[in-house]
Design an enzyme around this catalytic site. Structure first.
Site, PDB file in Angstrom:
ATOM      1  N   ASP A 230      71.368 -47.651 -39.522  1.00  9.89           N
ATOM      2  CA  ASP A 230      70.822 -46.348 -39.902  1.00  9.89           C
ATOM      3  C   ASP A 230      69.916 -45.818 -38.791  1.00  9.89           C
ATOM      4  O   ASP A 230      69.916 -44.632 -38.481  1.00  9.89           O
ATOM      5  CB  ASP A 230      69.987 -46.461 -41.186  1.00  9.89           C
ATOM      6  CG  ASP A 230      70.867 -46.779 -42.386  1.00  9.89           C
ATOM      7  OD1 ASP A 230      72.109 -46.872 -42.196  1.00  9.89           O
ATOM      8  OD2 ASP A 230      70.315 -46.936 -43.492  1.00  9.89           O
TER       9      ASP A 230
ATOM     10  N   GLU B 149     100.193 -40.932 -57.990  1.00  4.36           N
ATOM     11  CA  GLU B 149      98.798 -40.936 -57.520  1.00  4.36           C
ATOM     12  C   GLU B 149      97.840 -40.943 -58.696  1.00  4.36           C
ATOM     13  O   GLU B 149      98.182 -40.428 -59.756  1.00  4.36           O
ATOM     14  CB  GLU B 149      98.509 -39.632 -56.739  1.00  4.36           C
ATOM     15  CG  GLU B 149      99.468 -39.352 -55.641  1.00  4.36           C
ATOM     16  CD  GLU B 149      99.456 -37.871 -55.245  1.00  4.36           C
ATOM     17  OE1 GLU B 149      98.488 -37.149 -55.577  1.00  4.36           O
ATOM     18  OE2 GLU B 149     100.422 -37.448 -54.614  1.00  4.36           O
TER      19      GLU B 149
ATOM     20  N   LYS C 187      95.086 -39.577 -61.071  1.00  3.22           N
ATOM     21  CA  LYS C 187      94.618 -38.222 -61.397  1.00  3.22           C
ATOM     22  C   LYS C 187      93.102 -38.315 -61.558  1.00  3.22           C
ATOM     23  O   LYS C 187      92.605 -38.906 -62.527  1.00  3.22           O
ATOM     24  CB  LYS C 187      95.280 -37.723 -62.675  1.00  3.22           C
ATOM     25  CG  LYS C 187      94.915 -36.291 -62.992  1.00  3.22           C
ATOM     26  CD  LYS C 187      95.723 -35.784 -64.168  1.00  3.22           C
ATOM     27  CE  LYS C 187      95.454 -34.329 -64.461  1.00  3.22           C
ATOM     28  NZ  LYS C 187      94.048 -33.983 -64.598  1.00  3.22           N
TER      29      LYS C 187
ATOM     30  N   ASP D 194      89.429 -37.258 -62.379  1.00  3.74           N
ATOM     31  CA  ASP D 194      88.859 -36.345 -63.366  1.00  3.74           C
ATOM     32  C   ASP D 194      87.648 -35.648 -62.763  1.00  3.74           C
ATOM     33  O   ASP D 194      86.512 -36.066 -62.947  1.00  3.74           O
ATOM     34  CB  ASP D 194      88.460 -37.151 -64.610  1.00  3.74           C
ATOM     35  CG  ASP D 194      88.250 -36.240 -65.801  1.00  3.74           C
ATOM     36  OD1 ASP D 194      88.572 -35.045 -65.708  1.00  3.74           O
ATOM     37  OD2 ASP D 194      87.772 -36.743 -66.833  1.00  3.74           O
TER      38      ASP D 194
ATOM     39  N   TYR E 117      94.528 -34.570 -51.967  1.00  2.00           N
ATOM     40  CA  TYR E 117      95.890 -34.966 -52.342  1.00  2.00           C
ATOM     41  C   TYR E 117      96.896 -33.848 -52.131  1.00  2.00           C
ATOM     42  O   TYR E 117      98.033 -33.968 -52.539  1.00  2.00           O
ATOM     43  CB  TYR E 117      95.938 -35.395 -53.815  1.00  2.00           C
ATOM     44  CG  TYR E 117      95.209 -34.438 -54.741  1.00  2.00           C
ATOM     45  CD1 TYR E 117      95.678 -33.151 -54.971  1.00  2.00           C
ATOM     46  CD2 TYR E 117      94.020 -34.831 -55.368  1.00  2.00           C
ATOM     47  CE1 TYR E 117      94.997 -32.274 -55.791  1.00  2.00           C
ATOM     48  CE2 TYR E 117      93.331 -33.955 -56.189  1.00  2.00           C
ATOM     49  CZ  TYR E 117      93.823 -32.675 -56.394  1.00  2.00           C
ATOM     50  OH  TYR E 117      93.143 -31.805 -57.200  1.00  2.00           O
TER      51      TYR E 117
ATOM     52  N   LYS F 171      99.020 -38.470 -68.734  1.00  2.72           N
ATOM     53  CA  LYS F 171      97.618 -38.681 -69.099  1.00  2.72           C
ATOM     54  C   LYS F 171      97.445 -40.000 -69.849  1.00  2.72           C
ATOM     55  O   LYS F 171      98.185 -40.271 -70.801  1.00  2.72           O
ATOM     56  CB  LYS F 171      97.132 -37.528 -69.986  1.00  2.72           C
ATOM     57  CG  LYS F 171      97.153 -36.165 -69.302  1.00  2.72           C
ATOM     58  CD  LYS F 171      95.945 -35.943 -68.430  1.00  2.72           C
ATOM     59  CE  LYS F 171      94.731 -35.635 -69.215  1.00  2.72           C
ATOM     60  NZ  LYS F 171      94.300 -34.285 -69.244  1.00  2.72           N
TER      61      LYS F 171
ATOM     62  N   CYS G 150      60.038 -25.564 -82.969  1.00  7.78           N
ATOM     63  CA  CYS G 150      60.134 -27.006 -82.739  1.00  7.78           C
ATOM     64  C   CYS G 150      60.195 -27.741 -84.083  1.00  7.78           C
ATOM     65  O   CYS G 150      59.368 -27.481 -84.961  1.00  7.78           O
ATOM     66  CB  CYS G 150      58.923 -27.467 -81.935  1.00  7.78           C
ATOM     67  SG  CYS G 150      58.788 -29.254 -81.828  1.00  7.78           S
TER      68      CYS G 150
ATOM     69  N   CYS H  63      56.573 -29.681 -84.449  1.00 12.08           N
ATOM     70  CA  CYS H  63      55.264 -29.038 -84.604  1.00 12.08           C
ATOM     71  C   CYS H  63      55.377 -27.591 -85.053  1.00 12.08           C
ATOM     72  O   CYS H  63      54.366 -26.918 -85.227  1.00 12.08           O
ATOM     73  CB  CYS H  63      54.486 -29.114 -83.297  1.00 12.08           C
ATOM     74  SG  CYS H  63      55.229 -28.130 -81.997  1.00 12.08           S
TER      75      CYS H  63
ATOM     76  N   CYS I 128      59.983 -27.144 -76.294  1.00 17.02           N
ATOM     77  CA  CYS I 128      58.749 -26.904 -77.026  1.00 17.02           C
ATOM     78  C   CYS I 128      57.620 -27.049 -76.006  1.00 17.02           C
ATOM     79  O   CYS I 128      57.524 -28.066 -75.328  1.00 17.02           O
ATOM     80  CB  CYS I 128      58.582 -27.951 -78.132  1.00 17.02           C
ATOM     81  SG  CYS I 128      56.916 -28.022 -78.789  1.00 17.02           S
TER      82      CYS I 128
ATOM     83  N   CYS J 268      52.194 -31.205 -79.508  1.00 19.79           N
ATOM     84  CA  CYS J 268      53.319 -31.488 -80.413  1.00 19.79           C
ATOM     85  C   CYS J 268      53.395 -33.000 -80.682  1.00 19.79           C
ATOM     86  O   CYS J 268      53.478 -33.794 -79.737  1.00 19.79           O
ATOM     87  CB  CYS J 268      54.605 -30.993 -79.756  1.00 19.79           C
ATOM     88  SG  CYS J 268      56.095 -31.585 -80.549  1.00 19.79           S
TER      89      CYS J 268
HETATM   90  S1  IVH Z   1      98.190 -32.002 -57.669  1.00 18.81           S
HETATM   91  C1  IVH Z   1     100.141 -27.843 -58.041  1.00 18.81           C
HETATM   92  N1  IVH Z   1      97.164 -34.409 -57.596  1.00 18.81           N
HETATM   93  O1  IVH Z   1      94.387 -32.221 -61.988  1.00 18.81           O
HETATM   94  C2  IVH Z   1      99.529 -29.121 -58.431  1.00 18.81           C
HETATM   95  N2  IVH Z   1      96.103 -32.755 -58.941  1.00 18.81           N
HETATM   96  O2  IVH Z   1      95.349 -31.074 -64.483  1.00 18.81           O
HETATM   97  C3  IVH Z   1      98.240 -29.357 -57.799  1.00 18.81           C
HETATM   98  N3  IVH Z   1      94.051 -33.540 -60.056  1.00 18.81           N
HETATM   99  O3  IVH Z   1      94.183 -28.879 -60.996  1.00 18.81           O
HETATM  100  C4  IVH Z   1      97.548 -30.523 -58.310  1.00 18.81           C
HETATM  101  N4  IVH Z   1      94.104 -35.591 -59.260  1.00 18.81           N
HETATM  102  O4  IVH Z   1      92.395 -30.501 -60.109  1.00 18.81           O
HETATM  103  C5  IVH Z   1      97.069 -33.169 -58.109  1.00 18.81           C
HETATM  104  N5  IVH Z   1      96.327 -36.583 -57.424  1.00 18.81           N
HETATM  105  C6  IVH Z   1      96.232 -35.336 -57.919  1.00 18.81           C
HETATM  106  C7  IVH Z   1      95.197 -34.947 -58.775  1.00 18.81           C
HETATM  107  C8  IVH Z   1      95.160 -33.650 -59.277  1.00 18.81           C
HETATM  108  C9  IVH Z   1      93.442 -34.721 -60.015  1.00 18.81           C
HETATM  109  C10 IVH Z   1      93.606 -32.362 -60.848  1.00 18.81           C
HETATM  110  C11 IVH Z   1      93.674 -31.039 -60.115  1.00 18.81           C
HETATM  111  C12 IVH Z   1      94.573 -30.206 -60.971  1.00 18.81           C
HETATM  112  C13 IVH Z   1      94.433 -30.849 -62.305  1.00 18.81           C
HETATM  113  C14 IVH Z   1      95.582 -30.544 -63.206  1.00 18.81           C
END
Ligand code: IVH
Length: 703
Positions: free
Chosen positions: A35, A115, A117, A119, A227, A315, A409, A412, A427, A432
Site C-alpha cells: 500500500d 453465466e 446471473k 443480482d 458480460y 432463475k 412517535c 412518546c 422522532c 422519548c
Molecule cells: S445479459 C440483452 N448476462 O439480468 C440481455 N444479464 O433480468 C442483456 N444480469 O438486465 C443481459 N447477470 O441486468 C446478462 N450474465 C448476465 C447477467 C445479466 C445479471 C442482469 C442484467 C439484465 C437482467 C435481466
C-alpha cells in the site's frame, strides 16, 4: 525543476503503473506492491498534476472521485437499446427455449455460454478511444440516468481501457453490485450509526449508485462485472466467448465462472453446476443466463422489444415461504428513526423459524403495499435476513388493513419529522423513552462499553424506574439507588454488586468505545476508532470543525456535520464535563494502551478476518486486533501477514492458501491475543505468530 516534456512522460508512466496496480489489486486480487509503494506512486502523480495543470486530464486515476454533489441525474439515450431477459424456472422451459433456438436457426444443436446471473443493477459504460466517457443505468431500456461521476468511483473499473489500440467506441455492459459480506457490514455500520438499513445487497447497490454526492458513493463498496456490450466501433466481435477475452484484454472485470456448452444437455449440466457453486460466490446470484454464443446466430434470431430470443435467464428458486402478517409494529431506534416491522405467524424458512421481518422503512412498506392480515411471501434475502417479498393481493378478503406512516412517535407521542432524502421518519424528542432505552442499550452493548450485566430487561428496569435517563447517570447512582435496586424481584445483593463492578470497570475502556457508545448519528464503531486515532481524545474531537474532521479518513460530510452538531450542543458539552468527572477514560494515549500495542504479536501486522468466530463477533475480533496495533483489511493480498479464519471461511481462505499467508484458527487467535510478543521467545512457547508464518510455508494449512 522538472521540464514539461519530462513531466508529461513521467505522468504517462505513473498512470500506466497505477492503472496496472489497480487492475492487479481490484480485478485480479493479486497485488504486487505494498500500500505504501502504491501511495508513493499516487502522490507523485498528484504532485506532478498540481505542478502542471495541463496534464491533469479527466481519465487520470487521481480524478476518480471529484466534483460537487449533483442536484439530480440527467436522462440520456442509449446508443443501442438495453434489453432485459425472459425468465424460466424449470428444466422443461429451458429445453423449449433450446428447441425454439434450434428451430429458428435450422440446426440440430447450438453452442451456448452459461453465466451466473448477478443480482445487481445493470449498467452501460461507454469508452471512446479508450477513455471512459459515460455510464448510463438501464432506465427504460431506451434511455437511462447518467451516473458517470458515481461509476467512476468504483476502483475495479478502469478509467481507460488497457492495450495499445483501443476501439473508437466500446460500450461495456454489466452489473454493479455489492458483495454479500460488504452489504452486511454496511448494514451493520448503518444500524450502529442509527441509519435505516437496506433490504438486500441489490437495493444497497442501487441506492448507493443513486446517491447525489460522488464522495459518498466512493465510500460504498460497489463492484462491477461485465458480460456484454452495446455500441462497438472499430472492433470485430463474433461470439460471447471472444467478447469475454476482449473484455479481459481491456482490463475490464468479467463475470466469474462462465462456461461453454454445446446442446441442451451440456447447458443443463452447466446450470446445475453453477447452482451447486452458488454459495461460493461472494455476491448474490439469482440464476444462470444462457446465451447463444455466436453473434451471427444472434442476429438471425433477433428479439422482441423487451428481450432477445438468443438468451434466457434460468432463475434459481429462493428459499421462500408463505405466512400471514399478524401486525405491523414500529420500532424507535436510539437516534429516533422509526422502522416498521412485520410481526408474522411463525414459519420455517431455510432452516429457522421466522416470526418477524423488518420492513426497513415506510417507503418500502408503501411500495410493497403490505397490509395487516395479508398473506405474504417471505424469503431469506442473501440467505441471512428474512424479508417480506410481496403480499398475495389476490388472496385478500377485504379485511386487511393498510398501515399508515405514523405522524406521531409510538413511544412518546411527539410529532415525527420526515426527511425526504434519507427516507427516514424520525422522532426528534430527546426525552422519548424508547430512545432513552435504546441509547442506554447501545451504550452498554458489547460493541460499545461492553457492560455485560446490563441487558435488555435491566435497561427497561433502570429507565422505567427513573434510575437512569442518560447513560452518564450509570456512573452517578447513589448508595440509596443501589440499595433500592437490590429490592427489585430477581435482583439480589450479588447481582447488583456484579453490575456495580462492571460499571466501574467500564471507566477504563478505550475512549473510542465511549465515543461509539454516545450514539452520535453516522458514527459507527469503526469511525469512532478512526476519530480517536486521529484526534487523540474526546476533548480534542469536540473542538474539531467539519473541515478538520473530514481530514480523518473515512469521515464524510454527513458524519462531520453530525459530530460538530453533537458537540456544539450545550447539553452535550455538559455531558463531556460529567464524563470526565465520572472518571471515564477519554484519551487514547494512555501508557497502558501503548504498551499493550507494542507488545502484541499483532502489532504493526496486516490481518484479515474470514468466517465466523465462536467467542466473539467479527467486528469485535477486528477491534481486538486494532487494539493490539494491527491493521485490519478486507481482502487478502501479498501484504497480508495473517488470516484469522473462523467457521465457514469464505474465498479469502483459499486466497490465503494460494499466497501462503499464515492462517490462524480461533483457538490460536485467542492465545496470541493474550500473549505479548516477548513471551513467544520463551523456550517452552511454540505458538508465536512468526513461527506460524514459517510453519505455514512448510506444511500448508494449519487446521
Ligand atoms: S445479459 C440483452 N448476462 O439480468 C440481455 N444479464 O433480468 C442483456 N444480469 O438486465 C443481459 N447477470 O441486468 C446478462 N450474465 C448476465 C447477467 C445479466 C445479471 C442482469 C442484467 C439484465 C437482467 C435481466
Amino acid at each position: 525543476m522538472v521540464k514539461t516534456e519530462e513531466a508529461k512522460q513521467r505522468v504517462a508512466e505513473l498512470r500506466r503503473q497505477i492503472e496496472r496496480h489497480d487492475r492487479l489489486y481490484y480485478v485480479e486480487a493479486a497485488p504486487e506492491i505494498s500500500d505504501a509503494e502504491y501511495d508513493r506512486l499516487y502522490r507523485e502523480l498528484q504532485d506532478l498534476e498540481e505542478q502542471f495543470p495541463s496534464l491533469a486530464t479527466e481519465d487520470s486515476p487521481t480524478r476518480r472521485v471529484g466534483g460537487e454533489p449533483l442536484s439530480e441525474f440527467v436522462s440520456r439515450p442509449h446508443a443501442v437499446a438495453m434489453q432485459s431477459l425472459d425468465n424460466t424456472y424449470s428444466a422443461e422451459e429451458l429445453s423449449s427455449f433450446d428447441r425454439r433456438v434450434c428451430r429458428n436457426l435450422g440446426c440440430e444443436q447450438t453452442a451456448y455460454t452459461v453465466e451466473p446471473k448477478i443480482d445487481g443493477v445493470s449498467i452501460s459504460i461507454r469508452y471512446e478511444n479508450g477513455s471512459l466517457v459515460q455510464a448510463l443505468t438501464r432506465g427504460n431500456g431506451v434511455e437511462g440516468d447518467d451516473v458517470t461521476v458515481n461509476v467512476r468511483t468504483i476502483r475495479s473499473l478502469p478509467l481507460r481501457l488497457s492495450g495499445p489500440n483501443p476501439p473508437s467506441v466500446f460500450e461495456a455492459r454489466g452489473e454493479i453490485f455489492m458483495a454479500k459480506q460488504k452489504f452486511l457490514e454496511l448494514n451493520e455500520a448503518r444500524q450502529d450509526a442509527g441509519d435505516s438499513t437496506f433490504a438486500n445487497a441489490r437495493n444497497a447497490a442501487a441506492g448507493s449508485l443513486k446517491l447525489l454526492d460522488p464522495k459518498a458513493v466512493a465510500r460504498r463498496p460497489l463492484q462491477v462485472l461485465f458480460y456484454g456490450c452495446g455500441e462497438v466501433r472499430g472492433l470485430d466481435l463474433h461470439s460471447q466467448w471472444q467478447l469475454f477475452e476482449r473484455l479481459r484484454e481491456f482490463g475490464l472485470p468479467v463475470v466469474d465462472g462462465a462456461a461453454q456448452a454445446k446442446g441442451i444437455d451440456e447447458v443443463w449440466a452447466a446450470v446445475e453446476e453453477l447452482a451447486g457453486r452458488r454459495a461460493e460466490y461472494t455476491y448474490d446470484i439469482d440464476g444462470a443466463v444462457v446465451k447463444v454464443d455466436s453473434f451471427a446466430a444472434r442476429r438471425r434470431l433477433g428479439g422482441t422489444a423487451k428481450a432477445p430470443r438468443w438468451a434466457i435467464a434460468y432463475k434459481y428458486a429462493a428459499e421462500r415461504a408463505l405466512t400471514r402478517v399478524r401486525a405491523i409494529t414500529v420500532q424507535v431506534g436510539r437516534t429516533g428513526t422509526l422502522t416498521p416491522v412485520a410481526e408474522l405467524e411463525p414459519t420455517p424458512v431455510a432452516g429457522s423459524t421466522v416470526a418477524r421481518a423488518t420492513l426497513h422503512n415506510f417507503r418500502e412498506l408503501e411500495r410493497k403495499d403490505i397490509r395487516v392480515g395479508d398473506q405474504v411471501e417471505i424469503e431469506k434475502a442473501g440467505d441471512v435476513i428474512p424479508a417480506v417479498v410481496r403480499a398475495l393481493t389476490e388472496k385478500r378478503s377485504g379485511q386487511e388493513k393498510p398501515f399508515d406512516q405514523p405522524s406521531r412517535c409510538p413511544s412518546c407521542d411527539s410529532e415525527v419529522v420526515v426527511s425526504e432524502s434519507e427516507v427516514a421518519v424520525r422522532c426528534v424528542n430527546p426525552a422519548c423513552p424508547a430512545q432513552i432505552r435504546e441509547r442506554l442499550r447501545h451504550f452498554c452493548s458489547r460493541g460499545a462499553m461492553d457492560i455485560e450485566t446490563i441487558g435488555e430487561a435491566m435497561v427497561g428496569l433502570l429507565v422505567d424506574n427513573q434510575f437512569v435517563q442518560s447513560p452518564i447517570d450509570l456512573y452517578f447512582l447513589s448508595e440509596a439507588d443501589w440499595q433500592r435496586l437490590q429490592k427489585f424481584p430477581g435482583l439480589g445483593e450479588k447481582s447488583v454488586s456484579r453490575m456495580r463492578q462492571a460499571i466501574d470497570k467500564s471507566r477504563d475502556n478505550p475512549p473510542w468505545r465511549l465515543l461509539f457508545g454516545l450514539g452520535i448519528r453516522h458514527v459507527g464503531s469503526r469511525a469512532a476508532q478512526t476519530l480517536i486515532e486521529h484526534f487523540g481524545s474526546l476533548e480534542q474531537l469536540a473542538q474539531a470543525d467539519a473541515e478538520s474532521l473530514q481530514e480523518a479518513c473515512d469521515v464524510g460530510p454527513a458524519m462531520a456535520e453530525s459530530v460538530v452538531d453533537f458537540f456544539a450542543s450545550p447539553a452535550n458539552r455538559e455531558l463531556l464535563k460529567q464524563l470526565r468527572q465520572a472518571g471515564l477514560n477519554m484519551e487514547s494515549s494512555s501508557s497502558a494502551d501503548r504498551s499493550a500495542k507494542s507488545n502484541s504479536v499483532f502489532a504493526g501486522k496486516t490481518c484479515v478476518l474470514t468466517g465466523s468466530l465462536e467467542s466473539m463477533s467479527r467486528e469485535e475480533a477486528g477491534e481486538r486486533l486494532r487494539e493490539a496495533g494491527a491493521k485490519v483489511t478486507g481482502s487478502v493480498s501479498g501484504n497480508t501477514d495473517f488470516v484469522i479464519a473462523g467457521d465457514k471461511p469464505g474465498s479469502k481462505l483459499d486466497k490465503a492458501k494460494k499466497l501462503q499467508v499464515p492462517i490462524i484458527d480461533e483457538k490460536k487467535f485467542l492465545q496470541l491475543l493474550e500473549q505479548p510478543e516477548d513471551s513467544s521467545h520463551n523456550q517452552d512457547s511454540d505458538n508465536g505468530a512468526e513461527e506460524e508464518r514459517q510453519n505455514q510455508s512448510q506444511q500448508g494449512e494449519l487446521f
